[in-house]
Design a protein around this motif. Structure first.
Motif, PDB file in Angstrom:
ATOM      1  N   LEU A  11       0.827  -1.208   0.000  1.00  0.00           N
ATOM      2  CA  LEU A  11       0.000   0.000   0.000  1.00  0.00           C
ATOM      3  C   LEU A  11       0.866   1.265   0.000  1.00  0.00           C
ATOM      4  CD1 LEU A  11      -3.055  -0.110   0.019  1.00  0.00           C
ATOM      5  CD2 LEU A  11      -2.996   0.720   2.368  1.00  0.00           C
ATOM      6  N   ILE A  12       1.929   1.235   0.827  1.00  0.00           N
ATOM      7  CA  ILE A  12       2.827   2.398   0.873  1.00  0.00           C
ATOM      8  C   ILE A  12       3.471   2.618  -0.505  1.00  0.00           C
ATOM      9  CG2 ILE A  12       4.985   3.297   1.846  1.00  0.00           C
ATOM     10  CD1 ILE A  12       4.223   1.895   4.460  1.00  0.00           C
ATOM     11  N   MET A  13       3.880   1.519  -1.155  1.00  0.00           N
ATOM     12  CA  MET A  13       4.503   1.657  -2.466  1.00  0.00           C
ATOM     13  C   MET A  13       3.512   2.208  -3.493  1.00  0.00           C
ATOM     14  SD  MET A  13       7.451   1.081  -1.782  1.00  0.00           S
ATOM     15  CE  MET A  13       7.951   1.603  -3.409  1.00  0.00           C
ATOM     16  N   LEU A  14       2.268   1.729  -3.410  1.00  0.00           N
ATOM     17  CA  LEU A  14       1.257   2.256  -4.328  1.00  0.00           C
ATOM     18  C   LEU A  14       1.051   3.742  -4.100  1.00  0.00           C
ATOM     19  CD1 LEU A  14      -1.559  -0.408  -4.658  1.00  0.00           C
ATOM     20  CD2 LEU A  14       0.039   0.394  -6.391  1.00  0.00           C
ATOM     21  N   MET A  15       1.085   4.136  -2.822  1.00  0.00           N
ATOM     22  CA  MET A  15       0.912   5.566  -2.525  1.00  0.00           C
ATOM     23  C   MET A  15       2.058   6.373  -3.096  1.00  0.00           C
ATOM     24  SD  MET A  15      -0.684   5.563   1.290  1.00  0.00           S
ATOM     25  CE  MET A  15      -0.088   7.193   1.678  1.00  0.00           C
ATOM     26  N   PHE A  16       3.281   5.845  -2.956  1.00  0.00           N
ATOM     27  CA  PHE A  16       4.450   6.530  -3.510  1.00  0.00           C
ATOM     28  C   PHE A  16       4.291   6.701  -5.028  1.00  0.00           C
ATOM     29  CE2 PHE A  16       8.798   5.792  -5.432  1.00  0.00           C
ATOM     30  CZ  PHE A  16       9.288   7.062  -5.182  1.00  0.00           C
ATOM     31  N   ILE A  17       3.771   5.643  -5.661  1.00  0.00           N
ATOM     32  CA  ILE A  17       3.653   5.688  -7.122  1.00  0.00           C
ATOM     33  C   ILE A  17       2.508   6.608  -7.567  1.00  0.00           C
ATOM     34  CG2 ILE A  17       3.132   4.297  -9.175  1.00  0.00           C
ATOM     35  CD1 ILE A  17       4.537   1.959  -7.773  1.00  0.00           C
ATOM     36  N   TYR A  18       1.374   6.528  -6.859  1.00  0.00           N
ATOM     37  CA  TYR A  18       0.180   7.194  -7.388  1.00  0.00           C
ATOM     38  C   TYR A  18      -0.158   8.545  -6.747  1.00  0.00           C
ATOM     39  CZ  TYR A  18      -0.999   3.400 -10.425  1.00  0.00           C
ATOM     40  OH  TYR A  18      -0.971   2.493 -11.443  1.00  0.00           O
ATOM     41  N   LEU A  19       0.256   8.763  -5.470  1.00  0.00           N
ATOM     42  CA  LEU A  19      -0.167  10.010  -4.815  1.00  0.00           C
ATOM     43  C   LEU A  19       0.152  11.270  -5.621  1.00  0.00           C
ATOM     44  CD1 LEU A  19       0.016  10.057  -0.924  1.00  0.00           C
ATOM     45  CD2 LEU A  19      -1.932  10.413  -2.458  1.00  0.00           C
ATOM     46  N   PRO A  20       1.410  11.418  -6.099  1.00  0.00           N
ATOM     47  CA  PRO A  20       1.688  12.657  -6.839  1.00  0.00           C
ATOM     48  C   PRO A  20       0.734  12.862  -8.011  1.00  0.00           C
ATOM     49  CG  PRO A  20       3.718  11.511  -6.366  1.00  0.00           C
ATOM     50  CD  PRO A  20       2.612  10.586  -5.951  1.00  0.00           C
ATOM     51  N   ILE A  21       0.477  11.776  -8.782  1.00  0.00           N
ATOM     52  CA  ILE A  21      -0.395  11.908  -9.958  1.00  0.00           C
ATOM     53  C   ILE A  21      -1.816  12.260  -9.525  1.00  0.00           C
ATOM     54  CG2 ILE A  21      -1.247  10.739 -12.014  1.00  0.00           C
ATOM     55  CD1 ILE A  21       1.155   8.823 -11.733  1.00  0.00           C
ATOM     56  N   LEU A  22      -2.283  11.608  -8.453  1.00  0.00           N
ATOM     57  CA  LEU A  22      -3.656  11.848  -8.007  1.00  0.00           C
ATOM     58  C   LEU A  22      -3.824  13.241  -7.411  1.00  0.00           C
ATOM     59  CD1 LEU A  22      -4.565   8.360  -6.524  1.00  0.00           C
ATOM     60  CD2 LEU A  22      -5.279   9.378  -8.700  1.00  0.00           C
ATOM     61  N   ILE A  23      -2.828  13.668  -6.636  1.00  0.00           N
ATOM     62  CA  ILE A  23      -2.905  15.020  -6.068  1.00  0.00           C
ATOM     63  C   ILE A  23      -2.979  16.051  -7.190  1.00  0.00           C
ATOM     64  CG2 ILE A  23      -1.613  16.780  -4.798  1.00  0.00           C
ATOM     65  CD1 ILE A  23      -0.555  14.560  -2.994  1.00  0.00           C
ATOM     66  N   LEU A  24      -2.137  15.844  -8.197  1.00  0.00           N
ATOM     67  CA  LEU A  24      -2.142  16.760  -9.338  1.00  0.00           C
ATOM     68  C   LEU A  24      -3.498  16.734 -10.045  1.00  0.00           C
ATOM     69  CD1 LEU A  24       0.329  18.402 -10.033  1.00  0.00           C
ATOM     70  CD2 LEU A  24       0.697  16.951 -12.011  1.00  0.00           C
TER      71      LEU A  24
END
Lengths: 268, 261
Positions: A11-24
């Motif tokens: 889950l942490i790795m998915l957050m690292f991968i996707y959070l920036p894109i989703l926040i944007l």
């Protein structure tokens, strides 16, 4: 316990991968000019993205370039793979090893060396798009070659012989027998070529006409500039591309699952 | 002329000669000549006596080593957990991890930059850290995919056999699974190490600094110094050749190890 730890890690790795894109993506729907600031809902970024000629031209240019060079690369690479497979051992090894050079080489070196040959030595103007297309075909064709080759090796050669025995010319046998059997390799080669061209920065950077931009070269320049309307319109572009990629991948998976289900039903 | 299948390769062969071989010959020629076209070793000696270029070489090697190590340490457990899990949809879940590969890197780095700026303020304050984070973010999927592919093709009975013969979980992993996954690791490492040394645009986007091997080519390019740029490209090529030789050795031993078992 171990199971929970594994899940948390994934889950942490998915957050690292996707959070920036989703926040944007979230901020692309607001009028904020930097993330962290709280502003109201706005579609302005999407309006800017699809109505500014500079941006639409750049997107269209990138797509044309990718489809065009991928088409040339697919034709060259596929014919190259067929030719190499049926050549004598020496020629076959030679083509395969030359094919490997752009694959392992750094894009910076590939782009720079093609620029020197065409622009500096042969004086081909960058404005003709020839260096750019040549560069992208050089980048993509080897990967088409590599995805077609295994399919040719798997092919049942006796069908080709049978076609010849039944009176087909070698050319008809090629188009009617060989090509249809390697179509999956050609398609995945083409898809790979499009992806590589879309994602390229270095080759375009060294070979593109001055007034032409691909998404990569444009975005890199824009992040250094101070034009905030363009900067936030690119957030919208990132979100659109993200949505398109998700749709394509989901679509492919659904299709693959259906086909799997179908073939299983057939074997029963 | 009679139609023959092997002649189909001729256009591609000519293409390769013109766009792969010829550029490299020109590169070598330019690297060893000066502006007047005379032979010189100045570009070569210049590279190895200039503190700035040498520093860049060592700095980018350091960035590449650390980034590759970080990618491997993150990607291996991800690939391992997914490959060993019982769920049927694991190929779909892997897809979720590698999907960003298809989003233009410049847009992904833009997103990362916004988040890092929010967290750190001025990104130029921690150049090494941000270089590693940025390149890891860009190339992690390329490390996950080959390792996952190798691990999921592994024959499960080998692991069971090891367990039956009395090995505990750690021993089984270290002596069976890990050695057998070497080919995946090798191809992942080769996908990350070279870009980490040369892909200066990620750093350029993050904090407007490009202190890494590839950028030297960029700066010579902007200055229209083809001779200096060619020498850098040639040195990079030498490193790439060396690296390819090393990794293809590893691949062979990996295969041999697999054959022995």
């Amino acid at each position: 316990m171990a199971k929970i730890a594994k899940r948390v890690f994934l889950l942490i790795m998915l957050m690292f991968i996707y959070l920036p894109i989703l926040i944007l993506a979230v901020y692309s729907f607001t009028s904020a000019t930097q993330i962290g600031a709280i502003r109201g809902f706005s579609m302005q970024n999407y309006i800017t993205l699809f109505t500014t000629p500079e941006l639409t031209d750049m997107i269209r240019g990138t797509l044309f370039l990718a489809l065009g060079s991928a088409t040339i690369a697919t034709i060259l690479g596929t014919l190259g793979a067929i030719g190499a497979f049926y050549s004598d051992r020496k020629m076959s090894t030679l083509i395969s090893s030359l094919n490997q050079v752009p694959v392992v080489n750094a894009d910076v070196v590939t782009g720079f060396s093609i620029c020197i040959l065409l622009v500096v030595v042969l004086h081909v103007s960058k404005e003709t798009f020839i260096p750019l297309v040549a560069g992208h075909v050089t980048l993509c064709a080897p990967f088409v070659f590599l995805s077609v080759m295994p399919k040719i090796k798997q092919m049942d050669s006796s069908i080709y012989e049978a076609a010849l025995d039944l009176g087909a010319t070698p050319f008809t046998a090629l188009t009617e027998i060989v090509i249809p059997q390697i179509v999956p390799g050609i398609i995945s080669g083409f898809a790979l070529a499009v992806t590589l061209s879309l994602d390229d920065y270095f080759i375009a950077m060294y070979t593109k006409p001055a007034m032409f931009d691909t998404i990569s070269t444009y975005v890199v320049n824009a992040t250094k500039g101070s034009q905030t309307t363009i900067k936030t319109a690119l957030w919208a572009l990132s979100t659109v591309i993200f949505a398109v990629v998700v749709l394509i991948v989901v679509g492919m998976n659904v299709r693959a699952m259906r086909q799997e289900g179908g073939s299983r039903a057939e074997t029963k | 002329m009679q139609f023959s299948r092997k002649n189909l390769g001729i256009p591609y062969f000519i293409f390769l000669l013109f766009f792969v071989v010829a550029p490299l010959i020109v590169l070598v020629f330019y690297a060893f000549t000066n502006g007047q076209g005379q032979f010189t070793l100045e570009n070569l000696t210049g590279f190895f006596t200039d503190a700035n270029t040498l520093g860049t070489l060592f700095y980018s090697l350091a960035v590449a080593f650390v980034t590759t190590a970080v990618c491997l340490l993150l990607a291996y457990p991800i690939a391992y957990i997914l490959a060993m899990s019982e769920i049927k949809t694991k190929s779909v879940i892997v897809m979720v991890f590698v999907l960003p590969m298809w989003i233009n890197f410049s847009l992904r780095i833009t997103a990362l930059k916004e988040v890092l700026t929010l967290l750190e303020g001025n990104l130029a304050r921690y150049p090494f850290l941000n270089a590693v984070v940025g390149i890891t973010y860009d190339f992690l999927p390329f490390m996950i995919l080959p390792i996952f592919t190798t691990l999921s093709k592994l024959d499960g009975s080998l692991r069971e056999a090891a367990m039956d013969l009395g090995a505990d979980k750690v021993q089984t992993f270290l002596q069976v699974t890990l050695p057998l996954s070497v080919p995946g690791i090798v191809s992942g490492v080769s996908m990350v190490f070279l870009p980490a040394m040369t892909n200066y645009v990620v750093l350029d986007m993050l904090y407007n600094s490009t202190y890494i091997m590839g950028s030297l080519i960029g700066s010579y390019f902007s200055a229209y110094n083809w001779h200096g740029g060619s020498m850098i490209a040639l040195i990079l090529l030498a490193i790439i050749c060396l690296f390819t030789l090393l990794t293809s050795d590893g691949e062979e031993t990996g295969e041999r190890g697999g054959a022995l078992l």
